[in-house]
Design an enzyme around this catalytic site. Structure first.
Site, PDB file in Angstrom:
ATOM      1  N   ASP A 122      23.400  -0.120  42.643  1.00  0.00           N
ATOM      2  CA  ASP A 122      24.534   0.009  41.712  1.00  0.00           C
ATOM      3  C   ASP A 122      25.597  -1.017  42.094  1.00  0.00           C
ATOM      4  O   ASP A 122      25.452  -1.726  43.113  1.00  0.00           O
ATOM      5  CB  ASP A 122      25.104   1.435  41.703  1.00  0.00           C
ATOM      6  CG  ASP A 122      25.588   1.848  40.295  1.00  0.00           C
ATOM      7  OD1 ASP A 122      26.440   1.122  39.741  1.00  0.00           O
ATOM      8  OD2 ASP A 122      25.111   2.852  39.764  1.00  0.00           O
ATOM      9  N   ASP A 150      25.699  -6.271  41.711  1.00  0.00           N
ATOM     10  CA  ASP A 150      25.944  -6.324  40.268  1.00  0.00           C
ATOM     11  C   ASP A 150      24.774  -7.109  39.675  1.00  0.00           C
ATOM     12  O   ASP A 150      24.557  -8.275  40.043  1.00  0.00           O
ATOM     13  CB  ASP A 150      27.278  -7.042  40.012  1.00  0.00           C
ATOM     14  CG  ASP A 150      27.597  -7.130  38.532  1.00  0.00           C
ATOM     15  OD1 ASP A 150      26.646  -7.201  37.710  1.00  0.00           O
ATOM     16  OD2 ASP A 150      28.792  -7.144  38.189  1.00  0.00           O
ATOM     17  N   GLY A 152      23.243   0.289  32.447  1.00  0.00           N
ATOM     18  CA  GLY A 152      23.631  -0.125  31.103  1.00  0.00           C
ATOM     19  C   GLY A 152      25.030   0.364  30.809  1.00  0.00           C
ATOM     20  O   GLY A 152      25.523   1.285  31.463  1.00  0.00           O
ATOM     21  N   ASN A 196      23.634   1.770  15.008  1.00  0.00           N
ATOM     22  CA  ASN A 196      24.668   2.806  15.062  1.00  0.00           C
ATOM     23  C   ASN A 196      26.028   2.200  14.746  1.00  0.00           C
ATOM     24  O   ASN A 196      26.320   1.077  15.181  1.00  0.00           O
ATOM     25  CB  ASN A 196      24.690   3.432  16.468  1.00  0.00           C
ATOM     26  CG  ASN A 196      25.280   4.823  16.458  1.00  0.00           C
ATOM     27  OD1 ASN A 196      25.540   5.388  15.392  1.00  0.00           O
ATOM     28  ND2 ASN A 196      25.490   5.381  17.627  1.00  0.00           N
ATOM     29  N   TYR A 198      25.697  -2.971  21.437  1.00  0.00           N
ATOM     30  CA  TYR A 198      24.796  -2.083  22.188  1.00  0.00           C
ATOM     31  C   TYR A 198      23.413  -2.016  21.519  1.00  0.00           C
ATOM     32  O   TYR A 198      22.377  -2.139  22.186  1.00  0.00           O
ATOM     33  CB  TYR A 198      25.433  -0.696  22.257  1.00  0.00           C
ATOM     34  CG  TYR A 198      24.685   0.320  23.089  1.00  0.00           C
ATOM     35  CD1 TYR A 198      24.677   0.246  24.480  1.00  0.00           C
ATOM     36  CD2 TYR A 198      23.998   1.382  22.486  1.00  0.00           C
ATOM     37  CE1 TYR A 198      24.011   1.205  25.258  1.00  0.00           C
ATOM     38  CE2 TYR A 198      23.337   2.339  23.250  1.00  0.00           C
ATOM     39  CZ  TYR A 198      23.346   2.242  24.629  1.00  0.00           C
ATOM     40  OH  TYR A 198      22.686   3.194  25.387  1.00  0.00           O
ATOM     41  N   LYS A 230      19.798  -3.079  23.031  1.00  0.00           N
ATOM     42  CA  LYS A 230      18.729  -2.105  23.259  1.00  0.00           C
ATOM     43  C   LYS A 230      17.494  -2.405  22.395  1.00  0.00           C
ATOM     44  O   LYS A 230      16.370  -2.080  22.788  1.00  0.00           O
ATOM     45  CB  LYS A 230      19.242  -0.681  23.011  1.00  0.00           C
ATOM     46  CG  LYS A 230      20.312  -0.243  24.033  1.00  0.00           C
ATOM     47  CD  LYS A 230      19.768  -0.220  25.455  1.00  0.00           C
ATOM     48  CE  LYS A 230      20.727   0.401  26.450  1.00  0.00           C
ATOM     49  NZ  LYS A 230      20.205   0.446  27.826  1.00  0.00           N
TER      50      LYS A 230
HETATM   51  P1  NAD Z   1      26.335   5.932  33.077  1.00  0.00           P
HETATM   52  O1  NAD Z   1      27.479   5.119  32.615  1.00  0.00           O
HETATM   53  O2  NAD Z   1      26.590   7.331  33.531  1.00  0.00           O
HETATM   54  O3  NAD Z   1      25.554   5.167  34.251  1.00  0.00           O
HETATM   55  C1  NAD Z   1      25.247   3.801  34.187  1.00  0.00           C
HETATM   56  C2  NAD Z   1      25.158   3.249  35.592  1.00  0.00           C
HETATM   57  O4  NAD Z   1      24.875   1.835  35.522  1.00  0.00           O
HETATM   58  C3  NAD Z   1      26.466   3.402  36.362  1.00  0.00           C
HETATM   59  O5  NAD Z   1      26.221   3.932  37.633  1.00  0.00           O
HETATM   60  C4  NAD Z   1      26.997   1.967  36.442  1.00  0.00           C
HETATM   61  O6  NAD Z   1      27.790   1.731  37.578  1.00  0.00           O
HETATM   62  C5  NAD Z   1      25.704   1.177  36.471  1.00  0.00           C
HETATM   63  N1  NAD Z   1      25.934  -0.222  36.081  1.00  0.00           N
HETATM   64  C6  NAD Z   1      26.668  -0.673  35.023  1.00  0.00           C
HETATM   65  N2  NAD Z   1      26.729  -2.016  35.046  1.00  0.00           N
HETATM   66  C7  NAD Z   1      26.028  -2.425  36.128  1.00  0.00           C
HETATM   67  C8  NAD Z   1      25.756  -3.698  36.690  1.00  0.00           C
HETATM   68  N3  NAD Z   1      26.225  -4.822  36.129  1.00  0.00           N
HETATM   69  N4  NAD Z   1      25.011  -3.767  37.815  1.00  0.00           N
HETATM   70  C9  NAD Z   1      24.533  -2.637  38.393  1.00  0.00           C
HETATM   71  N5  NAD Z   1      24.774  -1.406  37.907  1.00  0.00           N
HETATM   72  C10 NAD Z   1      25.520  -1.288  36.791  1.00  0.00           C
HETATM   73  O7  NAD Z   1      25.293   5.898  31.881  1.00  0.00           O
HETATM   74  P2  NAD Z   1      24.027   6.825  31.567  1.00  0.00           P
HETATM   75  O8  NAD Z   1      24.376   7.684  30.419  1.00  0.00           O
HETATM   76  O9  NAD Z   1      23.481   7.426  32.782  1.00  0.00           O
HETATM   77  O10 NAD Z   1      23.035   5.703  30.997  1.00  0.00           O
HETATM   78  C11 NAD Z   1      21.978   5.129  31.740  1.00  0.00           C
HETATM   79  C12 NAD Z   1      21.137   4.287  30.801  1.00  0.00           C
HETATM   80  O11 NAD Z   1      20.645   5.098  29.732  1.00  0.00           O
HETATM   81  C13 NAD Z   1      21.902   3.141  30.153  1.00  0.00           C
HETATM   82  O12 NAD Z   1      21.063   2.007  30.063  1.00  0.00           O
HETATM   83  C14 NAD Z   1      22.213   3.680  28.783  1.00  0.00           C
HETATM   84  O13 NAD Z   1      22.426   2.654  27.853  1.00  0.00           O
HETATM   85  C15 NAD Z   1      20.984   4.484  28.495  1.00  0.00           C
HETATM   86  N6  NAD Z   1      21.149   5.517  27.464  1.00  0.00           N
HETATM   87  C16 NAD Z   1      21.977   6.581  27.659  1.00  0.00           C
HETATM   88  C17 NAD Z   1      22.074   7.550  26.655  1.00  0.00           C
HETATM   89  C18 NAD Z   1      22.946   8.761  26.810  1.00  0.00           C
HETATM   90  O14 NAD Z   1      22.978   9.587  25.887  1.00  0.00           O
HETATM   91  N7  NAD Z   1      23.630   8.950  27.904  1.00  0.00           N
HETATM   92  C19 NAD Z   1      21.366   7.395  25.482  1.00  0.00           C
HETATM   93  C20 NAD Z   1      20.546   6.302  25.321  1.00  0.00           C
HETATM   94  C21 NAD Z   1      20.427   5.380  26.325  1.00  0.00           C
END
Ligand code: NAD
Length: 466
Positions: free
Chosen positions: A256, A279, A307, A364, A370, A374
């Site tokens: 992370d 990062d 993401g 969306n 986004y 995706k």
């Molecule tokens: P979140 O924001 O809780 O967690 C995302 C994590 O990615 C965080 O820990 C953040 O620090 C890390 N991150 C961001 N940029 C980074 C970088 N440049 N380098 C390294 N780490 C980085 O989000 P989440 O809801 O757990 O989502 C996780 C994945 O699932 C994402 O790709 C998101 O797009 C996808 N997603 C989530 C949902 C949802 O409903 N939550 C739906 C569809 C897709």
């Protein structure tokens, strides 16, 4: 995250109000817990008539290894395959017996009139599936059919299974698995996943199992001895992925951004994993990952989960919001794969899994950046899968596309939109991070070598983009 409506309809008064007003009635979904049997209930198995018994034989072998209680209709040809595999199938009754799993081998269906056998099998038991039950049909990929009649009949199964997913409700899921000719021995991991509580929030999916190499594994510790990298592992879905992969026996390198150090360390120490503060958009991210991975003998899986969202309508979106989302969600994955695949960091039979989103499938409002990123992830998976299939390392790549998952990301969505996103699916509720994690653990398994280029939605059969 609190789901007030979901909690309200669990009370007896709430249930009555919801029923009378025709409101969604979410039920508690069965979810897998360590030490439990994979299938908690019995399975009714059936098959269409025909000469090719390879799929039936694979089903029989897998069920015997899973120790599932099996029922079968008296006139069904699959009885022979079950007997050969040593499964003592019981005769189904027309009475009150309920089934946790309905599984039908439709691989021999080769014209429209033979589809009647699907109707007959499922019609008879449509009211006898338990809560959180599983409906699975196995067919042959229509695109590989020799004639139009077979192609249309096999393709027709998709409409059937998706309708079942919408009709049966009560947490019951329905999937169609197309297995290529000769790839029946690759069905194990997929059948185990879709008949179990692990696939709680996956429904209405069409999965293609092909001719890759599925590795034999110890099913009690499927990922034992493997090293797997999870990006964005400090919280939300990434944290759940890291925990599930570790539960299955993997050593997880939790990655992370440096700002997330404390949370990341907590997760890693609880699962005896290691941390990597990087990062993923930085120029030397590939090198840093390679260094960490090579110390542990290379990577057996890469899970591209990190993401972000930066939502604005297109007219209001500044350049920075566009660049940031495309860079983190898409460009960095392409760059990392290129680097890691060409620097001997990715092991033989390794798995790559990318996290897309149903926004990338449906689009969306307020998410042009986004959804572009995706959808691009799905494009990357499709193209990379083709390239990997022609290589000799047995590496595969697949995507998961989550729908509404209860995390910090969805907590910030305005109430009305959030409630709509949460309910507009066959489960009438949001999924949990563990639902995405279980799906990824299935795709990341050495036994999933037959899966390459699939995008699997983890969305409770959301209406969006369906
Ligand atoms: P979140 O924001 O809780 O967690 C995302 C994590 O990615 C965080 O820990 C953040 O620090 C890390 N991150 C961001 N940029 C980074 C970088 N440049 N380098 C390294 N780490 C980085 O989000 P989440 O809801 O757990 O989502 C996780 C994945 O699932 C994402 O790709 C998101 O797009 C996808 N997603 C989530 C949902 C949802 O409903 N939550 C739906 C569809 C897709």
């Amino acid at each position: 995250m609190s789901d007030r409506y979901g909690n309200f309809v669990k009370s007896s008064i709430g249930k009555k109000v919801a029923k009378n007003l025709g409101l969604p009635l979410p039920v508690g979904l069965d979810r897998f817990e360590s030490g439990q049997r994979l299938v908690r209930g019995s399975a009714l198995i059936g098959s269409a008539t025909g000469d090719d018994s390879r799929v039936s034989q694979a089903i029989a072998r897998i069920l015997s290894e899973m120790h599932v209680e099996v029922f079968v209709n008296s006139d069904d040809g699959i009885k022979e395959a079950l007997a050969d595999a040593g499964v003592e199938a019981k005769a189904s009754t027309s009475g009150e017996d309920k089934y946790k799993v309905l599984l039908f081998d439709a691989s021999n269906i080769s014209n429209a009139s033979e589809l009647k056998q699907v109707y007959e099998f499922f019609h008879a038991v449509a009211r006898r599936v338990e809560r959180s039950g599983r409906v699975v049909i196995i067919g042959r990929p229509p695109e590989a059919a020799d004639d139009i009649e077979t192609a249309l009949a096999q393709r027709a199964l998709e409409g059937f299974i998706k309708s079942v997913g919408k009709e049966f409700k009560r947490g019951i899921t329905a999937q169609l698995i197309y297995v290529a000719q000769g790839a029946e021995q690759n069905l194990d991991s997929t059948l185990r996943f879709f008949t179990s509580a692990r696939s709680a929030y996956v429904s209405g999916q069409v999965i293609r199992v092909g001719n890759g190499t599925a590795i034999d594994i110890d099913w009690t510790q499927p990922l034992g001895g493997k090293t797997m990298l999870v990006t964005g592992a400090s919280r939300g879905i990434g944290e759940a992925i890291a925990r599930v992969l570790a539960r299955e026996g993997a050593h997880v390198i939790c990655l992370d951004v440096p700002q997330q150090q404390a949370d990341l360390q907590k997760v890693a120490s609880e699962i005896s994993g290691s941390t990597l503060l990087v990062d993923i958009t930085t120029d030397d991210a590939g090198e840093q990952i390679a260094d960490a991975a090579q110390k542990r003998g290379g990577l057996d899986a890469i899970i591209h989960n990190a993401g972000i969202t930066r939502d604005k309508t297109l007219a209001n979106m500044d350049e920075q919001k566009w660049d940031m989302v495309i860079n983190i969600n898409l460009a960095s994955i392409a760059k990392l794969n290129k680097y890691l695949l060409s620097h001997d960091v990715v092991n033989q039979d390794a798995r790559i899994v990318c996290v897309s989103s149903i926004s990338g499938i449906a689009g969306n409002l307020g998410q042009t950046n986004y959804a572009t990123s995706k959808a691009g992830v799905i494009g990357l998976v499709d193209a990379t899968a083709k390239q990997l299939a022609s290589g000799d390392k047995g590496i595969t790549i697949n995507a998961v596309a989550p729908g509404f998952i209860e995390t910090q990301m969805t907590e910030v969505i305005p109430f009305a939109i959030r409630e709509a996103g949460r309910r507009m699916n066959s489960m009438s509720q949001g999924g949990l991070p563990i639902d995405v994690a279980e799906t990824i653990a299935w795709l990341a398994s050495p036994a999933s070598g037959g899966l390459n280029g699939n995008t699997v939605r983890v969305c409770g059969q959301s209406l969006l983009g369906a």
